[in-house]
Design a protein around this motif. Structure first.
Motif, PDB file in Angstrom:
ATOM      1  N   GLU A   1       0.814  -1.212   0.000  1.00  0.00           N
ATOM      2  CA  GLU A   1       0.000   0.000   0.000  1.00  0.00           C
ATOM      3  C   GLU A   1       0.852   1.269   0.000  1.00  0.00           C
ATOM      4  OE1 GLU A   1      -0.244  -1.602   4.347  1.00  0.00           O
ATOM      5  OE2 GLU A   1      -0.142  -2.402   2.298  1.00  0.00           O
ATOM      6  N   ASP A   2       2.134   1.141   0.381  1.00  0.00           N
ATOM      7  CA  ASP A   2       3.025   2.298   0.366  1.00  0.00           C
ATOM      8  C   ASP A   2       3.749   2.467  -0.971  1.00  0.00           C
ATOM      9  OD1 ASP A   2       2.349   2.864   2.978  1.00  0.00           O
ATOM     10  OD2 ASP A   2       4.050   1.755   3.818  1.00  0.00           O
ATOM     11  N   VAL A   3       3.611   1.496  -1.848  1.00  0.00           N
ATOM     12  CA  VAL A   3       4.252   1.581  -3.173  1.00  0.00           C
ATOM     13  C   VAL A   3       3.434   2.537  -4.037  1.00  0.00           C
ATOM     14  CG1 VAL A   3       4.918   0.313  -5.242  1.00  0.00           C
ATOM     15  CG2 VAL A   3       5.151  -0.752  -2.980  1.00  0.00           C
ATOM     16  N   PRO A   4       4.056   3.560  -4.617  1.00  0.00           N
ATOM     17  CA  PRO A   4       3.303   4.522  -5.427  1.00  0.00           C
ATOM     18  C   PRO A   4       2.512   3.829  -6.540  1.00  0.00           C
ATOM     19  CG  PRO A   4       5.532   5.320  -5.054  1.00  0.00           C
ATOM     20  CD  PRO A   4       5.493   3.912  -4.542  1.00  0.00           C
ATOM     21  N   PRO A   5       1.317   4.326  -6.843  1.00  0.00           N
ATOM     22  CA  PRO A   5       0.500   3.711  -7.899  1.00  0.00           C
ATOM     23  C   PRO A   5       1.230   3.573  -9.225  1.00  0.00           C
ATOM     24  CG  PRO A   5      -0.812   5.293  -6.656  1.00  0.00           C
ATOM     25  CD  PRO A   5       0.599   5.430  -6.154  1.00  0.00           C
ATOM     26  N   ALA A   6       2.055   4.547  -9.589  1.00  0.00           N
ATOM     27  CA  ALA A   6       2.784   4.472 -10.860  1.00  0.00           C
ATOM     28  C   ALA A   6       3.745   3.286 -10.876  1.00  0.00           C
ATOM     29  CB  ALA A   6       3.550   5.767 -11.108  1.00  0.00           C
TER      30      ALA A   6
ATOM     31  N   ALA B   1      12.496   7.433  -7.325  1.00  0.00           N
ATOM     32  CA  ALA B   1      13.528   6.792  -6.503  1.00  0.00           C
ATOM     33  C   ALA B   1      13.590   5.289  -6.731  1.00  0.00           C
ATOM     34  CB  ALA B   1      13.276   7.086  -5.028  1.00  0.00           C
ATOM     35  N   TRP B   2      12.618   4.748  -7.430  1.00  0.00           N
ATOM     36  CA  TRP B   2      12.551   3.295  -7.661  1.00  0.00           C
ATOM     37  C   TRP B   2      13.362   2.911  -8.889  1.00  0.00           C
ATOM     38  CZ3 TRP B   2       9.619  -0.465  -4.964  1.00  0.00           C
ATOM     39  CH2 TRP B   2       8.854   0.028  -3.900  1.00  0.00           C
ATOM     40  N   GLU B   3      14.283   1.969  -8.711  1.00  0.00           N
ATOM     41  CA  GLU B   3      15.023   1.433  -9.857  1.00  0.00           C
ATOM     42  C   GLU B   3      14.087   0.664 -10.790  1.00  0.00           C
ATOM     43  OE1 GLU B   3      18.096   1.880 -10.911  1.00  0.00           O
ATOM     44  OE2 GLU B   3      18.424   3.272  -9.256  1.00  0.00           O
ATOM     45  N   LEU B   4      13.023   0.124 -10.272  1.00  0.00           N
ATOM     46  CA  LEU B   4      12.046  -0.592 -11.091  1.00  0.00           C
ATOM     47  C   LEU B   4      11.564   0.280 -12.249  1.00  0.00           C
ATOM     48  CD1 LEU B   4       9.127  -2.735  -9.699  1.00  0.00           C
ATOM     49  CD2 LEU B   4       8.688  -1.054 -11.484  1.00  0.00           C
ATOM     50  N   MET B   5      11.474   1.582 -12.033  1.00  0.00           N
ATOM     51  CA  MET B   5      10.988   2.490 -13.069  1.00  0.00           C
ATOM     52  C   MET B   5      11.996   2.653 -14.205  1.00  0.00           C
ATOM     53  SD  MET B   5       7.970   3.171 -12.032  1.00  0.00           S
ATOM     54  CE  MET B   5       7.379   4.610 -12.933  1.00  0.00           C
ATOM     55  N   ASP B   6      13.235   2.195 -14.004  1.00  0.00           N
ATOM     56  CA  ASP B   6      14.252   2.258 -15.050  1.00  0.00           C
ATOM     57  C   ASP B   6      14.369   0.946 -15.823  1.00  0.00           C
ATOM     58  OD1 ASP B   6      14.923   4.882 -14.674  1.00  0.00           O
ATOM     59  OD2 ASP B   6      16.620   4.483 -13.358  1.00  0.00           O
ATOM     60  N   ILE B   7      13.424   0.051 -15.614  1.00  0.00           N
ATOM     61  CA  ILE B   7      13.408  -1.195 -16.383  1.00  0.00           C
ATOM     62  C   ILE B   7      12.703  -0.929 -17.709  1.00  0.00           C
ATOM     63  CG2 ILE B   7      12.554  -3.562 -16.461  1.00  0.00           C
ATOM     64  CD1 ILE B   7      12.882  -3.690 -13.442  1.00  0.00           C
ATOM     65  N   ALA B   8      13.372  -1.220 -18.795  1.00  0.00           N
ATOM     66  CA  ALA B   8      12.876  -0.888 -20.132  1.00  0.00           C
ATOM     67  C   ALA B   8      12.219  -2.100 -20.791  1.00  0.00           C
ATOM     68  CB  ALA B   8      14.028  -0.403 -21.008  1.00  0.00           C
ATOM     69  N   VAL B   9      11.124  -1.845 -21.474  1.00  0.00           N
ATOM     70  CA  VAL B   9      10.453  -2.870 -22.277  1.00  0.00           C
ATOM     71  C   VAL B   9      11.008  -2.819 -23.694  1.00  0.00           C
ATOM     72  CG1 VAL B   9       8.222  -3.610 -23.230  1.00  0.00           C
ATOM     73  CG2 VAL B   9       8.373  -2.786 -20.870  1.00  0.00           C
ATOM     74  N   LYS B  10      11.321  -3.951 -24.250  1.00  0.00           N
ATOM     75  CA  LYS B  10      11.956  -4.009 -25.568  1.00  0.00           C
ATOM     76  C   LYS B  10      10.956  -3.823 -26.714  1.00  0.00           C
ATOM     77  CE  LYS B  10      15.962  -7.048 -24.933  1.00  0.00           C
ATOM     78  NZ  LYS B  10      16.598  -8.266 -25.452  1.00  0.00           N
ATOM     79  N   PRO B  11      11.274  -2.950 -27.656  1.00  0.00           N
ATOM     80  CA  PRO B  11      10.458  -2.889 -28.877  1.00  0.00           C
ATOM     81  C   PRO B  11      10.895  -3.901 -29.936  1.00  0.00           C
ATOM     82  CG  PRO B  11      12.019  -1.083 -28.855  1.00  0.00           C
ATOM     83  CD  PRO B  11      12.206  -1.823 -27.545  1.00  0.00           C
ATOM     84  N   TYR B  12      12.107  -4.461 -29.798  1.00  0.00           N
ATOM     85  CA  TYR B  12      12.624  -5.427 -30.777  1.00  0.00           C
ATOM     86  C   TYR B  12      13.070  -6.695 -30.045  1.00  0.00           C
ATOM     87  CZ  TYR B  12      13.329  -0.931 -33.208  1.00  0.00           C
ATOM     88  OH  TYR B  12      13.172   0.324 -33.739  1.00  0.00           O
ATOM     89  N   PRO B  13      12.905  -7.871 -30.665  1.00  0.00           N
ATOM     90  CA  PRO B  13      13.326  -9.127 -30.020  1.00  0.00           C
ATOM     91  C   PRO B  13      14.815  -9.396 -30.224  1.00  0.00           C
ATOM     92  CG  PRO B  13      12.274  -9.629 -32.103  1.00  0.00           C
ATOM     93  CD  PRO B  13      12.182  -8.131 -31.934  1.00  0.00           C
TER      94      PRO B  13
ATOM     95  N   HIS C   1      13.772   2.972 -23.241  1.00  0.00           N
ATOM     96  CA  HIS C   1      14.455   3.424 -22.027  1.00  0.00           C
ATOM     97  C   HIS C   1      13.497   4.231 -21.163  1.00  0.00           C
ATOM     98  CE1 HIS C   1      17.303   5.721 -19.542  1.00  0.00           C
ATOM     99  NE2 HIS C   1      18.210   4.812 -19.844  1.00  0.00           N
ATOM    100  N   ALA C   2      13.777   4.308 -19.862  1.00  0.00           N
ATOM    101  CA  ALA C   2      12.917   5.071 -18.956  1.00  0.00           C
ATOM    102  C   ALA C   2      12.781   6.527 -19.383  1.00  0.00           C
ATOM    103  CB  ALA C   2      13.464   4.990 -17.537  1.00  0.00           C
ATOM    104  N   GLU C   3      13.785   7.048 -20.084  1.00  0.00           N
ATOM    105  CA  GLU C   3      13.711   8.417 -20.572  1.00  0.00           C
ATOM    106  C   GLU C   3      12.988   8.521 -21.912  1.00  0.00           C
ATOM    107  OE1 GLU C   3      17.637  10.216 -20.376  1.00  0.00           O
ATOM    108  OE2 GLU C   3      18.065   9.078 -18.540  1.00  0.00           O
ATOM    109  N   ARG C   4      12.727   7.351 -22.516  1.00  0.00           N
ATOM    110  CA  ARG C   4      11.915   7.272 -23.750  1.00  0.00           C
ATOM    111  C   ARG C   4      11.019   6.038 -23.644  1.00  0.00           C
ATOM    112  NH1 ARG C   4      15.047   6.674 -29.057  1.00  0.00           N
ATOM    113  NH2 ARG C   4      12.915   6.898 -29.827  1.00  0.00           N
ATOM    114  N   PRO C   5      10.214   5.957 -22.609  1.00  0.00           N
ATOM    115  CA  PRO C   5       9.510   4.699 -22.345  1.00  0.00           C
ATOM    116  C   PRO C   5       8.428   4.390 -23.372  1.00  0.00           C
ATOM    117  CG  PRO C   5       8.690   6.426 -20.921  1.00  0.00           C
ATOM    118  CD  PRO C   5       9.870   7.009 -21.649  1.00  0.00           C
TER     119      PRO C   5
END
Length: 470
Positions: free
Chosen positions: A20-25, A271-283, A416-420
């Protein structure tokens, strides 16, 4: 006794974090990452490696009573075997997420570990989500402070770090206390493995790594539950992870403070490193994504590849051993895994075809004379100004037959997190993957369950995922 500050801090976080303390995003991002991993696992169902490796794991588990579901299969396995098989299914296409700074695929070990264990424990979806978030966050932090050193040393961070991440996630799901989580991390040190030798031949061993890490995490957490004595300094000890897996030179670049920075400020999503996990557009290997985008831009400008005399790709030094060398081999991929780790093939598909998806990884594509011609013109140069491993940059320069040059710069790789990738594009990618071998209704049911995870149990999730294609 030399107690590891990193291990202690991560044990406290894994034990004490409240969903419950984890931000919704952050929670929404975690659901999207989970959905992406499951889509990759469902898409793998029709692959040759999935058939042969699943036969192997079912053979290993034939004398056990099946407890846990396997993605895309009607048969069940014991929890550790299911984690092994689900890990290799989710990672096998190399289409799964990557923590940028840590250079680690984390979902494909943490999710298989927590799902297999969660089904056995009859855990709620809420507990699964909390454990998954713990595993991703801890794994990203463990990997980040190495600053690319594991890859440079010849280890696969997804395998090595995945064992620790899965251990902490499994420990959270098992409700271990801090002392038990410390023991579990010490045990994980003896189970972590995964060299990059597969790069020399395109071998399938990389596909096994995340599943083995997931299996190791369940093992280590269970041993921690029983308070098995273990080294108290698994990361910073004399023979800990950062000492034994890295050369003296690489060890000097480790920043242990990065593993715990901001752990007391997690009300802020940034502050969460999880938010810097990138989803791949290419396999493809994530190191090649910026180059693919640059080459595709030229295709969209109607550049005629026949009028290109030379292609120079400026890449970070850290990616050279993975996608650039040996240069002759990278220009002649023989298997899909060769192609996934080939900068020349990435450039060829982008420039000639304007795309690079699963269809372009069929072996018959590799001999296309148009692609071969472009691969032979492709060269790499180390970009000393790259911000790697923060960004997996590439700049693509064409020298035309008339001597003129054209450049496309991609300083930040797509996804990338800066271009998610926005949530709707992640869902679209999931749907495309999930419906390769399964129907629309099945894909939608899994989507609904993941995005409303708190309303479901892990066993309900397993019932959906453990189905054969129709």
């Amino acid at each position: 006794m030399n107690v590891d500050d990193i291990a202690l801090s991560l044990a406290r976080f894994a034990h004490g974090m409240k969903l419950e303390d984890v931000p919704p995003a952050v929670r929404e991002r975690a659901r999207h990452l989970m959905l992406d991993a499951l889509g990759c696992g469902l898409a793998a169902r029709g692959q040759d490696y999935a058939a042969r490796l699943s036969d192997t794991v079912f053979d290993l588990g034939q004398e056990t009573q099946g407890q846990a579901a396997v993605i895309g299969f009607g048969r069940r396995l014991a929890a550790r075997d299911a984690a092994l098989l689900n890990g290799l299914l989710c990672h096998g296409l190399d289409f799964d997420d990557t923590h940028m700074a840590g250079i680690a695929h984390l979902s494909v070990s943490v999710l298989p570990a927590t799902m297999a264990l969660g089904g056995r424990l009859d855990a709620s979806g809420e507990h699964l989500l909390a454990a998954y978030i713990v595993g991703l966050e801890c794994g990203a932090r463990i990997a980040k402070c190495v600053r690319g050193g594991l890859t440079a040393q010849g280890f696969h961070p997804s395998a090595v770090v995945g064992a620790f991440a899965s251990t902490l996630a499994a420990g959270r799901l098992m409700e271990l206390d801090e002392a038990q989580l410390m023991s579990a991390q010490g045990i994980a040190l003896s189970l972590a493995s995964g060299p990059l030798e597969f790069l020399q031949t395109g071998a399938w061993t990389k596909r096994i790594h995340p599943g083995w890490a997931a299996q190791s995490g369940i093992t280590a957490a269970t041993m921690g539950k029983h308070r098995i004595p273990a080294p108290p300094a698994p990361y910073q000890g004399r023979f800990g992870l950062y000492s034994t897996f890295l050369s003296t030179e690489l060890r000097a670049a480790v920043e242990p403070a990065l593993a715990v920075a901001g752990l007391d400020q997690l009300s802020d999503p940034s502050a969460w490193e999880l938010m810097d996990i990138a989803v791949k557009p290419y396999p493809m290997c994530h190191f090649a994504h910026a180059a693919i985008e640059g080459a595709t831009r030229f295709h969209d400008q109607d550049i005629d590849p026949a009028q290109v005399a030379r292609i120079d790709v400026f890449v970070p030094e850290g990616v050279v051993p993975t996608i650039c060398e040996p240069e002759a081999d990278k220009r002649r991929p023989q298997t899909d895994y060769d192609a996934k780790f080939s900068l020349p093939y990435s450039i060829a598909c982008g420039l000639v075809l304007g795309r690079l998806g699963l269809e372009e990884l069929r072996p018959e594509r590799f001999s296309d004379p148009r692609l071969v011609a472009v691969m032979d013109k492709t060269h790499y140069t180390v970009d000393a100004e790259s911000t790697f491993p923060r960004h997996y940059s590439s700049h693509v320069q064409l020298t035309m037959a008339d001597g003129t040059t054209r450049m496309e710069r991609v300083p930040i790789n797509p996804g990338h997190a800066e271009r998610p990738l926005p949530g709707e594009r992640i869902v679209a990618k999931y749907r495309a993957n999930a419906t390769l071998h399964f129907g629309e209704a099945h894909a939608q049911a899994v989507l609904d369950a993941v995005m409303n995870l708190e309303r479901h149990t892990v066993r309900e999730m397993e019932a959906l995922l453990g189905q054969e294609p129709k």
